[in-house]
Design an enzyme around this catalytic site. Structure first.
Site, short mmCIF file in Angstrom:
data_model
loop_
_atom_site.label_atom_id
_atom_site.label_comp_id
_atom_site.label_asym_id
_atom_site.label_seq_id
_atom_site.Cartn_x
_atom_site.Cartn_y
_atom_site.Cartn_z
N SER A 95 0.83 -1.22 0.00
CA SER A 95 0.00 0.00 0.00
C SER A 95 0.86 1.26 0.00
CB SER A 95 -0.93 0.00 1.22
OG SER A 95 -0.19 -0.19 2.41
N ASN A 102 -2.37 -2.77 13.09
CA ASN A 102 -3.83 -2.61 13.03
C ASN A 102 -4.31 -1.35 13.76
OD1 ASN A 102 -3.75 -4.95 11.63
ND2 ASN A 102 -4.60 -6.25 13.25
N THR A 129 -40.38 26.13 -10.11
CA THR A 129 -40.59 24.73 -9.73
C THR A 129 -40.72 23.98 -11.05
OG1 THR A 129 -42.99 24.98 -9.66
CG2 THR A 129 -41.83 25.32 -7.58
N HIS A 130 -40.23 22.81 -11.14
CA HIS A 130 -40.20 22.05 -12.41
C HIS A 130 -39.44 22.80 -13.50
CE1 HIS A 130 -43.60 19.70 -10.62
NE2 HIS A 130 -43.93 20.89 -10.17
N SER A 134 -14.13 27.69 -27.32
CA SER A 134 -14.20 26.54 -28.20
C SER A 134 -13.17 26.72 -29.31
CB SER A 134 -15.60 26.45 -28.81
OG SER A 134 -15.55 25.76 -30.04
N LYS A 185 -18.07 31.13 -28.42
CA LYS A 185 -18.38 30.32 -27.25
C LYS A 185 -17.61 30.73 -26.00
CE LYS A 185 -20.07 26.29 -27.56
NZ LYS A 185 -21.32 25.75 -27.05
N ASN A 222 -17.69 28.58 -22.64
CA ASN A 222 -18.32 27.41 -22.03
C ASN A 222 -18.13 27.38 -20.52
OD1 ASN A 222 -19.20 26.38 -24.52
ND2 ASN A 222 -17.20 25.44 -24.89
N GLU A 226 -19.69 22.74 -15.18
CA GLU A 226 -20.02 21.38 -15.63
C GLU A 226 -19.23 20.33 -14.84
OE1 GLU A 226 -20.37 21.25 -20.18
OE2 GLU A 226 -19.45 23.18 -19.74
N TYR A 260 -9.85 -6.80 12.13
CA TYR A 260 -9.18 -6.30 10.92
C TYR A 260 -9.11 -7.38 9.84
CZ TYR A 260 -5.66 -4.41 7.76
OH TYR A 260 -5.01 -3.97 6.65
N GLN A 310 -7.58 -2.26 3.71
CA GLN A 310 -6.52 -1.45 3.11
C GLN A 310 -7.05 -0.68 1.88
OE1 GLN A 310 -2.32 -2.79 2.95
NE2 GLN A 310 -2.65 -3.03 0.75
N LYS A 331 -8.25 3.53 1.71
CA LYS A 331 -7.52 4.80 1.61
C LYS A 331 -7.65 5.50 0.27
CE LYS A 331 -4.53 2.85 4.90
NZ LYS A 331 -5.38 1.66 4.67
#
Ligand code: ARG
Length: 466
Positions: free
Chosen positions: A31, A118, A163-164, A285, A291, A293, A298, A325, A330, A333
């Site tokens: 690890s 541990n 709303t909606h 773009s 553009k 963006n 996003e 354990y 492991q 992480k």
């Protein structure tokens, strides 16, 4: 393919092994590639442990001093990038201990008295996740301040409420910004709660059963800033609920960020033009010169996918593991590291974007007046002025909306004769409730959108976030 017979047994635990592991076993088992991020926590835990071993007479003070000093040298080597991590030494715990042995010789071998990897990994990881809770709390404070500044600037700016994603009622910009302050404040309290619950020290649980050495777990707990030692050694080495709480709180927070990110994507479009995002948070773009963006927005909309993925992964890893354990753990992480990095970056990016965005006040106001947004105000007036039951008022208003729609005009553009043709009780007074400014000003109920109420909430948050 296998090279096992030629390799030598592990120097830290290889006593009963005749040969070393297969190369692929080393690759799946090690690890160190990721848990080296825990080095500062690992060394802090070891230093607290060594000091306690000396205080309780388990180690001589000269051995403990040599260990403490040596660990500081290891820390500075890793800090400076002068440390070679070894995959053969599996993890951060054995890498640090092995280097300590190079530096100070025999006393290094006494550090692991009354301890196991541990409880060591449990304490390291808790310390790391605890720091991340603090970082998230800080990041959330900064983001809340950015939303609050927007709210304060536009306490009384009128915009459409949806709303909606259909026009519902006019609201104020300040009110919309403060909605996010409320969400983020709850996110912050989730990190605070999680931090409080995880702040117990598992060090001293040893492998799983505790230890026969007369250790002082209260001393190590205090030295590492924990409120107290954990009370059950089996639980101490086997649970990762603190990491799951961090991931869950992170997921909810990232979900909130994704919702505002989506609003920014919509609001910054040419069709809406509610806000202008600064050049710092947008991209061009390569083919379409016009553009701009909203890439940052996003990406912020997407980050929950990643953080929730980590959350689901860790739940799945932990599900059904018998106490205590198991090496499965492991796998905790990388999920938590990635989710934490993602969350901190997302909070910082959102803070920058919110701070830099400019609301288009005129467009917001014009848009607020369209879509019959004051129809509810008209219905409420019919209830108040003509004592109509709300259901009847709703029906009358609906008929008026249909009439306006057929004439391609807004409600205030209907003549009083046209109004009276639907309900003859309607008077000239009705026009006073059809404006958006009046509409928002009238929403004076506690928590409502009126500029007066919003200003009160801005003042409250300014005190809370000062
Ligand atoms: N690298 C291990 C982990 O991250 C440390 C604990 C290993 N303990 C053990 N008994 N193998 O979980």
């Amino acid at each position: 393919m296998t090279n096992s017979p030629k390799t030598t047994a592990n120097q830290m635990w290889g006593g009963r092994f005749a040969s070393g592991p297969d190369a692929i076993m080393t690759a799946i088992n090690a690890s160190i590639g990721f848990d080296q991020r825990l080095y500062a926590q690992d060394i802090a835990g070891s230093r607290a442990h060594a000091a306690m071993l000396a205080a309780t007479g388990i180690l001589t003070s000269s051995d403990a001093e040599a260990i403490g000093e040596g660990l500081l040298t290891v820390l500075s080597e890793i800090d400076a990038g002068n440390f070679t991590f070894s995959t053969a030494l599996e993890d951060i715990h054995m890498n640090v201990e092995s280097r300590l042995k190079d530096l100070i010789g025999a006393p290094a071998g006494r550090l692991h008295t009354a301890r196991s990897r541990n409880d060591q990994v449990a304490v390291d990881f808790r310390l790391w996740v605890r720091d991340q809770c603090d970082a998230a709390i800080q990041g959330l404070n900064a983001l809340m301040r950015a939303f609050l500044a927007q709210a304060e600037a536009g306490t009384d700016w009128v915009m459409p409420g949806f709303t909606h994603l259909q026009t519902a009622q006019p609201v104020t910009w300040g009110h919309h910004m403060l909605a996010y302050v409320e969400m983020l404040a709850r996110d912050k309290s989730r990190f605070e709660d999680a931090r409080r619950r995880m702040n117990e020290c598992p060090l001293g649980a040893a492998a799983l059963a505790g230890t026969s050495f007369p250790i002082d777990r209260h001393m190590t707990a205090a030295a590492l800033g924990f409120d107290r030692p954990t009370a059950n050694s089996l639980d101490s080495v086997s649970d990762r609920d603190f990491a799951l709480e961090f991931l869950s709180a992170s997921s909810i927070c990232a979900m909130h960020l994704s919702r505002f990110a989506e609003e920014l994507v919509i609001w910054s479009s040419a069709q809406f033009r509610f806000v202008k995002l600064s050049d710092k948070w947008t991209t061009g773009s390569s083919i379409m010169p016009q553009k701009k963006n909203p890439d940052a927005a996003e990406l912020l909309r997407a980050k929950l996918g990643r953080i929730l993925g980590a959350t689901v992964a860790l739940f799945t890893i932990m599900k059904g593991l018998a106490l205590t354990y198991s090496k499965d753990m492991q796998e905790d992480k990388e999920q938590v590291f990635d989710a934490a990095d993602t969350l901190m970056l997302a909070l910082a990016a959102m803070t920058g974007m919110v701070g830099d965005m400019t609301a288009n006040r005129e467009v917001l106001a014009t848009s607020a007046a369209s879509g019959f947004s004051t129809a509810t105000d008209l219905a409420d007036w019919l209830v108040r002025a003509l004592n109509l039951p709300f259901r009847d008022a709703h029906h009358v208003t609906g008929t008026l909306v249909a009439l306006a729609e057929s004439k391609a005009c807004d409600l205030p553009d209907l003549s009083i004769t046209e109004m009276k043709s639907v309900h003859d009780g309607i008077t000239q007074e009705v026009y006073s409730v059809l404006g958006v400014e009046n509409s928002v000003r009238s929403r004076m109920s506690y928590g409502g959108t009126s500029p007066t109420r919003v200003a009160e909430q801005v003042a409250r948050w300014k005190t809370l976030l000062a």
